[in-house]
Design a protein around this motif. Structure first.
Motif, mmCIF file in Angstrom:
data_model
loop_
_atom_site.group_PDB
_atom_site.id
_atom_site.type_symbol
_atom_site.label_atom_id
_atom_site.label_comp_id
_atom_site.label_asym_id
_atom_site.label_seq_id
_atom_site.Cartn_x
_atom_site.Cartn_y
_atom_site.Cartn_z
ATOM 1 N N GLY A 184 -2.155 6.383 22.371
ATOM 2 C CA GLY A 184 -2.340 7.468 21.413
ATOM 3 C C GLY A 184 -3.012 8.698 21.987
ATOM 4 N N SER A 185 -3.339 8.698 23.285
ATOM 5 C CA SER A 185 -4.016 9.847 23.873
ATOM 6 C C SER A 185 -3.178 10.436 25.002
ATOM 7 C CB SER A 185 -5.390 9.434 24.406
ATOM 8 O OG SER A 185 -5.240 8.479 25.428
ATOM 9 N N GLU A 186 -3.371 11.724 25.213
ATOM 10 C CA GLU A 186 -2.628 12.440 26.245
ATOM 11 C C GLU A 186 -3.598 12.881 27.339
ATOM 12 O OE1 GLU A 186 0.157 16.361 26.440
ATOM 13 O OE2 GLU A 186 0.144 15.178 24.607
ATOM 14 N N LYS A 187 -3.317 12.524 28.579
ATOM 15 C CA LYS A 187 -4.236 12.819 29.675
ATOM 16 C C LYS A 187 -3.618 13.717 30.739
ATOM 17 C CE LYS A 187 -6.506 8.448 28.942
ATOM 18 N NZ LYS A 187 -6.594 7.062 29.334
ATOM 19 N N ALA A 188 -2.375 14.155 30.520
ATOM 20 C CA ALA A 188 -1.700 14.987 31.508
ATOM 21 C C ALA A 188 -2.292 16.397 31.504
ATOM 22 C CB ALA A 188 -0.210 15.041 31.216
#
Length: 56
Positions: free
Chosen positions: A25-29
């Motif tokens: 559920g998280s975006e790290k890009a």
């Protein structure tokens, strides 16, 4: 392809582990730089008339 049903059919597959994927559920890009109009035009000019529309 549909899974076989009825007697002797394997149970349906489920997600990994307990049905949840860590970090899904998280975006790290990191943000990527965007080409300027001048850079895109230079690329289109360099690639030649046959492939020019692929750039745009």
């Amino acid at each position: 392809m549909p899974r076989p049903q009825g007697e002797g059919a394997a149970p349906p597959r489920t997600s990994f582990g307990h049905g949840r994927i860590k970090g899904a559920g998280s975006e790290k890009a990191k943000e990527r730089p965007t080409a300027t109009v001048e850079q895109v035009d230079a690329l289109a000019d360099g690639i030649g008339p046959r492939w020019r529309l692929v750039v745009y």
